[in-house]
Design an enzyme around this catalytic site. Structure first.
Site, PDB file in Angstrom:
ATOM      1  N   SER A   1      47.344  24.915  23.700  1.00 15.49           N
ATOM      2  CA  SER A   1      46.223  24.865  24.647  1.00 15.49           C
ATOM      3  C   SER A   1      46.605  25.264  26.066  1.00 15.49           C
ATOM      4  O   SER A   1      45.737  25.590  26.872  1.00 15.49           O
ATOM      5  CB  SER A   1      45.618  23.453  24.670  1.00 15.49           C
ATOM      6  OG  SER A   1      46.510  22.533  25.267  1.00 15.49           O
TER       7      SER A   1
ATOM      8  N   LYS B   1      47.008  18.999  30.640  1.00 10.65           N
ATOM      9  CA  LYS B   1      46.096  20.080  31.022  1.00 10.65           C
ATOM     10  C   LYS B   1      46.273  20.369  32.515  1.00 10.65           C
ATOM     11  O   LYS B   1      47.004  19.673  33.218  1.00 10.65           O
ATOM     12  CB  LYS B   1      44.629  19.694  30.763  1.00 10.65           C
ATOM     13  CG  LYS B   1      44.306  19.221  29.359  1.00 10.65           C
ATOM     14  CD  LYS B   1      44.349  20.328  28.338  1.00 10.65           C
ATOM     15  CE  LYS B   1      44.066  19.782  26.930  1.00 10.65           C
ATOM     16  NZ  LYS B   1      44.265  20.814  25.891  1.00 10.65           N
TER      17      LYS B   1
END
Length: 398
Positions: A52, A169
């Site tokens: 990701s 993230k």
């Protein structure tokens, strides 16, 4: 009593020598306590399990994450097995005891969270988990299969904040910001924010011929087997960064390169806040105001889908619908003032990232720390020495 006589005789008594097993026990106990203090309050090692964050962070990167930068979080579930997160490695049982839970507190830090920081945090929707499918989002399972089927077929457990899965993230928006996305481009407080050079999305590439030597793309840094796939005759889907795709665009056998984004106003039911009145998808959503400590929001049919979970779950209030209005802790309320700051996190690999677009805000009490640098990077392909990505060792994270 003669003091010198007592002292002389007392010093003459032989001290009992520790046994080898006792020496080992003391040494191990000291090491565990010292390592736990370092891990909880200073720095901790993490690994990257998914793609990701590619190409910023690769699968197989091992990171050091600082607890000091944002201030170390005091353990909220203090009684736990050392070095285990939420599950014991062999038995599969809980690695903590939730009979004692402390309120959220954080030591003073060196700085606040800034936009574009790479942050480790506890997964916000990890409060409820189906043990048989721990890698699946419980709430998404409920939306797909129904609450009755999920709760009757699987073992459902709840987890305290600090024992939820760790995610990593990039922080796109901080408390008080307004975030939106249009045709794959993020807008922050009304201004476009292009992906960094390490961020990537999907593209459609049309070739002028079927006779293409794909080793050219390997030389450009593409993983051909994973990042290039056929769509139709002479047409392929690429996953890459903007600089990489600019090089592809200049090749004489390439006819066109176009970003692949979802159509505006096409609703995706898995996109936060799962509101049938909002036609949002992974590339088009918002605007959303990120809650800030002390900010008061009006409660109505437009705002409650966005903020109801934060008010109820993250801030611990009882929220009920009452006629045309709302009750908070049994009291009629037409507004709510937030107690915490909230953040918007997204992966750099935009089309292969489960992030805030799918589960919304990250509350400040879920923040674990700031990613500092890569101390080891390991590729599962190739020979032993070629598996180590030498160029990534001790590389800082930006």
């Amino acid at each position: 009593m003669n003091w010198k006589f007592w002292q002389k005789n007392n010093d003459a008594k032989p001290r009992k020598k520790k046994t080898k097993s006792r020496e080992w026990f003391d040494a191990i106990l000291f090491a565990v306590i010292a390592a736990t203090i370092i891990r909880v309050f200073f720095i901790e090692a993490y690994t990257i399990p998914t793609a990701s964050m590619e190409r910023s962070l690769l699968v197989g990167d091992f990171l050091f994450v600082s607890k000091v930068n944002y201030g170390a979080r005091i353990p909220m579930t203090p009684i736990a097995f050392p070095f285990a997160h939420h599950t014991m490695p062999i038995t599969g049982t809980k690695a903590y005891w939730d009979g004692v839970e402390w309120k959220y507190r954080r030591l003073p830090g060196l700085s606040d969270i800034k936009r574009n920081d790479v942050v480790v945090f506890n997964y916000p929707q990890g409060d409820t988990v189906a043990l048989e499918y721990q890698d699946q989002d419980y709430y998404q399972m409920v939306r797909s299969l129904g609450w009755k089927q999920v709760n009757s077929q699987f073992t459902i457990v709840s987890r305290p904040v600090d024992k939820r899965e760790n995610y990593i993230k990039r922080c796109i928006g901080i408390a008080g910001d307004t975030v939106s996305m249009k045709n794959g481009l993020v807008y922050l407080n009304g201004k476009p924010e292009k992906l960094k050079n390490t961020g990537q999305i999907g593209y459609e590439v049309v070739f002028k011929t079927q006779d293409v030597n794909f080793s050219v793309f390997e030389d450009m840094g593409f993983n051909v087997s994973e990042e290039i796939s056929p769509m139709s005759q002479n047409s392929y889907q690429f996953t890459g960064t903007e600089p990489m795709m600019e090089k592809v665009r200049k090749l004489d056998f390439v006819q066109s390169v176009k970003e692949l984004t979802e159509v505006d106003q096409k609703r995706d039911g898995d996109i936060f806040p799962y509101d049938p009145n909002r036609n949002w998808n992974v590339d088009n959503f918002g605007p959303i105001i990120l809650p800030k400590r002390g900010w008061t929001v009006k409660l109505d049919s437009a705002t409650m889908p966005l903020y109801e979970r934060s008010i109820r779950i993250y801030e611990g209030n009882k929220v009920e619908k009452s006629g045309k209005g709302w009750l908070i802790n049994g009291v009629p309320a037409d507004s709510y003032t937030f107690k915490m700051n909230y953040y918007w996190m997204m992966g750099d690999n935009r089309h292969k990232s489960a992030d805030s677009r799918y589960w919304g805000f990250v509350p400040e009490d879920h923040i674990v720390g700031k990613a500092l640098f890569i101390w080891m990077s390991y590729d599962t392909n190739g020979s032993f020495f070629s598996k180590i990505r030498w160029n990534r060792l001790l590389k800082g994270i930006h």
